[in-house]
Design a protein around this motif. Structure first.
Motif, short mmCIF file in Angstrom:
data_model
loop_
_atom_site.label_atom_id
_atom_site.label_comp_id
_atom_site.label_asym_id
_atom_site.label_seq_id
_atom_site.Cartn_x
_atom_site.Cartn_y
_atom_site.Cartn_z
N THR A 49 0.85 -1.19 0.00
CA THR A 49 0.00 0.00 0.00
C THR A 49 0.89 1.24 0.00
OG1 THR A 49 -1.67 -1.19 1.28
CG2 THR A 49 -1.86 1.21 1.17
N ASP A 50 0.64 2.13 -0.96
CA ASP A 50 1.46 3.34 -1.04
C ASP A 50 0.96 4.38 -0.04
OD1 ASP A 50 -0.78 4.57 -2.16
OD2 ASP A 50 -0.06 4.34 -4.22
N LYS A 51 1.59 5.54 -0.04
CA LYS A 51 1.25 6.59 0.93
C LYS A 51 -0.14 7.18 0.73
CE LYS A 51 3.55 10.17 -1.83
NZ LYS A 51 4.62 11.20 -1.84
N ASN A 52 -0.72 6.94 -0.46
CA ASN A 52 -2.08 7.42 -0.72
C ASN A 52 -3.15 6.38 -0.40
OD1 ASN A 52 -1.14 9.94 -1.77
ND2 ASN A 52 -0.65 8.92 -3.71
N GLY A 53 -2.70 5.25 0.14
CA GLY A 53 -3.65 4.20 0.51
C GLY A 53 -4.06 3.31 -0.64
N VAL A 54 -3.35 3.40 -1.76
CA VAL A 54 -3.68 2.58 -2.92
C VAL A 54 -2.88 1.28 -2.88
CG1 VAL A 54 -3.71 2.45 -5.45
CG2 VAL A 54 -4.15 4.63 -4.29
#
Length: 248
Positions: A170-175
């Motif tokens: 999960t990236d920092k944008n929650g994706v």
């Protein structure tokens, strides 16, 4: 001004390295092909003719040249490796209609004569061993080396179906992002994993040959050229000393 020119030359010199580095981060397995192995080349030619040429031509090669180079009798080539009305001296084209192929696959399948020189043997070797089941794709398969590939797994009957194991991050944008970390074959193919790897290596060997049929001859000649230059250098050096000995 001189320093500026040196800086520009240095910058342009390293740009290709950055371009290669940015080309992808997929690990490629080493293809230990051997162009002197005629049995491997013959097996690779057989695989190519049976599984690949229906879609991919090698339009800069001739059937007759391949038969001669690979020690395949001409009659055997005609009866077992030419599946169209082509003659032994014809270029190795197929009969697929390009417009129809573009509709089926999204783009016409490329000619593969030079694919080993463009992509590299390691890329082809890894690519043909990296298909996995993916129901979201039109042909039900995807590929770790070439994601969202439009090509079906034509060697599936030999290898079987591979199931992927994903790593989810999960990236920092929650994706969430899914990455294939391993493939597990269901062993439903006609070959074992080792046999399939060898078959693919033979096919890669043939494609490397197709891209440069005289590669071994060129390399062998290169050794003699270097030897000649070495001897010429010695003779030239001794001649130079003879000419200049009275001056020095």
């Amino acid at each position: 001004m001189k320093k500026l020119m040196i800086a520009l030359v240095a910058a342009f010199s390293i740009l290709p390295m950055f371009a290669v580095a940015a080309g992808g981060n997929v690990h490629l397995d080493k293809a230990n092909y051997d162009l002197s192995d005629k049995a491997s080349l013959q097996s690779g030619a057989k695989l190519f003719m049976n599984y690949c040429i229906a879609c991919h031509s090698t339009g800069y090669q001739r059937y007759g040249r391949v038969a001669t180079d690979l020690d395949i009798p001409e009659q055997l080539m005609k009866e077992n490796l030419i599946f169209t009305d082509s003659k032994i001296g014809d270029l190795m084209h197929n009969s697929m209609n390009k417009k129809e192929a573009a509709q089926w696959f999204g783009a016409p399948p490329p000619d593969l004569t030079l694919v080993a020189r463009v992509r590299g043997a390691d890329w082809i070797y890894t690519y043909l061993r990296s298909f996995y089941a993916d129901e979201s794709r039109p042909f039900g398969v995807n590929n770790t080396v070439f994601p969202e590939v439009g090509m079906p797994h034509v060697l599936e009957e030999l290898q079987g179906i591979s199931t992927p194991t994903f790593e989810v991050t999960t990236d920092k944008n929650g994706v969430e992002h899914k990455k294939v970390v391993s493939l597990t074959s269901d062993e439903s193919g006609e070959m074992s994993s080792d046999e399939y790897d060898e078959a693919v290596l033979n096919l890669v060997n043939f494609l490397v040959y197709a891209g440069e049929p005289n590669k071994l001859e060129r390399q062998g000649m290169g050794v003699w050229v270097l030897a000649f230059l070495f001897v010429l250098f010695i003779v030239s050096y001794l001649l130079k000393k003879e000419y200049w000995r009275d001056i020095h």
